[in-house]
Design an enzyme around this catalytic site. Structure first.
Site, PDB file in Angstrom:
ATOM      1  N   HIS A 187       0.840  -1.207   0.000  1.00  0.00           N
ATOM      2  CA  HIS A 187       0.000   0.000   0.000  1.00  0.00           C
ATOM      3  C   HIS A 187       0.871   1.252   0.000  1.00  0.00           C
ATOM      4  O   HIS A 187       0.626   2.197  -0.758  1.00  0.00           O
ATOM      5  CB  HIS A 187      -0.881   0.065   1.258  1.00  0.00           C
ATOM      6  CG  HIS A 187      -1.916  -0.981   1.367  1.00  0.00           C
ATOM      7  ND1 HIS A 187      -2.082  -1.733   2.505  1.00  0.00           N
ATOM      8  CD2 HIS A 187      -2.877  -1.402   0.505  1.00  0.00           C
ATOM      9  CE1 HIS A 187      -3.090  -2.562   2.343  1.00  0.00           C
ATOM     10  NE2 HIS A 187      -3.586  -2.395   1.131  1.00  0.00           N
ATOM     11  N   LYS A 193     -14.626  -7.938   5.995  1.00  0.00           N
ATOM     12  CA  LYS A 193     -13.357  -8.285   6.636  1.00  0.00           C
ATOM     13  C   LYS A 193     -13.425  -8.004   8.132  1.00  0.00           C
ATOM     14  O   LYS A 193     -13.959  -6.987   8.555  1.00  0.00           O
ATOM     15  CB  LYS A 193     -12.208  -7.463   6.036  1.00  0.00           C
ATOM     16  CG  LYS A 193     -11.917  -7.766   4.583  1.00  0.00           C
ATOM     17  CD  LYS A 193     -10.750  -6.931   4.092  1.00  0.00           C
ATOM     18  CE  LYS A 193     -10.460  -7.178   2.624  1.00  0.00           C
ATOM     19  NZ  LYS A 193      -9.358  -6.334   2.139  1.00  0.00           N
ATOM     20  N   ARG A 199      -2.074  -6.573  -8.083  1.00  0.00           N
ATOM     21  CA  ARG A 199      -0.984  -7.520  -7.850  1.00  0.00           C
ATOM     22  C   ARG A 199      -0.977  -8.633  -8.884  1.00  0.00           C
ATOM     23  O   ARG A 199       0.057  -9.224  -9.165  1.00  0.00           O
ATOM     24  CB  ARG A 199      -1.111  -8.142  -6.454  1.00  0.00           C
ATOM     25  CG  ARG A 199      -0.915  -7.156  -5.326  1.00  0.00           C
ATOM     26  CD  ARG A 199      -1.296  -7.766  -4.012  1.00  0.00           C
ATOM     27  NE  ARG A 199      -2.745  -8.028  -4.056  1.00  0.00           N
ATOM     28  CZ  ARG A 199      -3.475  -8.381  -3.029  1.00  0.00           C
ATOM     29  NH1 ARG A 199      -2.920  -8.561  -1.855  1.00  0.00           N
ATOM     30  NH2 ARG A 199      -4.769  -8.582  -3.153  1.00  0.00           N
ATOM     31  N   SER A 215      -2.915  -7.446   3.169  1.00  0.00           N
ATOM     32  CA  SER A 215      -3.369  -7.273   4.552  1.00  0.00           C
ATOM     33  C   SER A 215      -3.918  -8.579   5.115  1.00  0.00           C
ATOM     34  O   SER A 215      -3.704  -8.898   6.287  1.00  0.00           O
ATOM     35  CB  SER A 215      -4.442  -6.186   4.629  1.00  0.00           C
ATOM     36  OG  SER A 215      -3.914  -4.936   4.303  1.00  0.00           O
TER      37      SER A 215
END
Length: 162
Positions: free
Chosen positions: A19, A43, A93, A131
């Site tokens: 990030h 999440k 990614r 994360s």
């Protein structure tokens, strides 16, 4: 010519070196870059929104064109409209991220015509950092130092001591 205003959003729970790299790179592309700390209801949270916002603000002290904003229960396009954002910034990614982000792009274009999305590709050495994986490492009491800024490790240690 009008200002280029970007918005990079995420739950940042926790913020990773991936990030951090994307935000730093994006800041060079815009006159103003908002970093939006959002809550992802899908999440489980590690840090509160205010804690994540405070960490990001500390990380970007001295970077005058970056402003961190907190948003809960709002669509990204609504935040973008409020701040006069011209471009959303997203990190990719892999192909899975592209597929995931493409679905948001479809709806964002419907809800905010003219709002463009720019995709930045993760650096090869950061493409596996997420994360979710960091939270899993924490669950198993593993060192997260290589994957997050030091301030994140410190904040998590403080929370564990509470």
């Amino acid at each position: 010519m009008s200002d280029k205003i970007g918005l990079f959003t995420g739950s940042f729970d926790p913020i990773t070196n991936g990030h951090l790299d994307l935000i730093e790179r994006a800041s060079g592309l815009f006159d103003k870059l908002y970093v939006g700390v959002f809550t992802n209801p899908k999440k489980a949270g590690l840090l509160t929104g205010l804690e994540r916002k405070a960490i990001l603000e500390k990380l970007f002290v001295g970077m005058e064109n970056i402003e961190v904003v907190l948003s809960e229960n709002e669509l990204v396009v609504d935040v973008a409209k409020r701040y006069g954002v011209t471009h959303l910034v997203r990190g990719l990614r892999n192909a899975t991220d592209l597929e995931y982000e493409s679905s948001f792009d479809f709806y964002n274009r419907q809800l905010a015509p003219g709002l463009e999305t720019i995709y930045l590709i993760a650096k090869p050495e950061l493409k596996f950092v997420s994360s979710s994986q960091v939270r899993e490492l924490l669950y198993f009491k593993q060192d997260i130092g290589p994957y997050v800024p030091e301030i994140v490790s410190e904040e998590i240690r403080k929370n564990e001591e509470k």
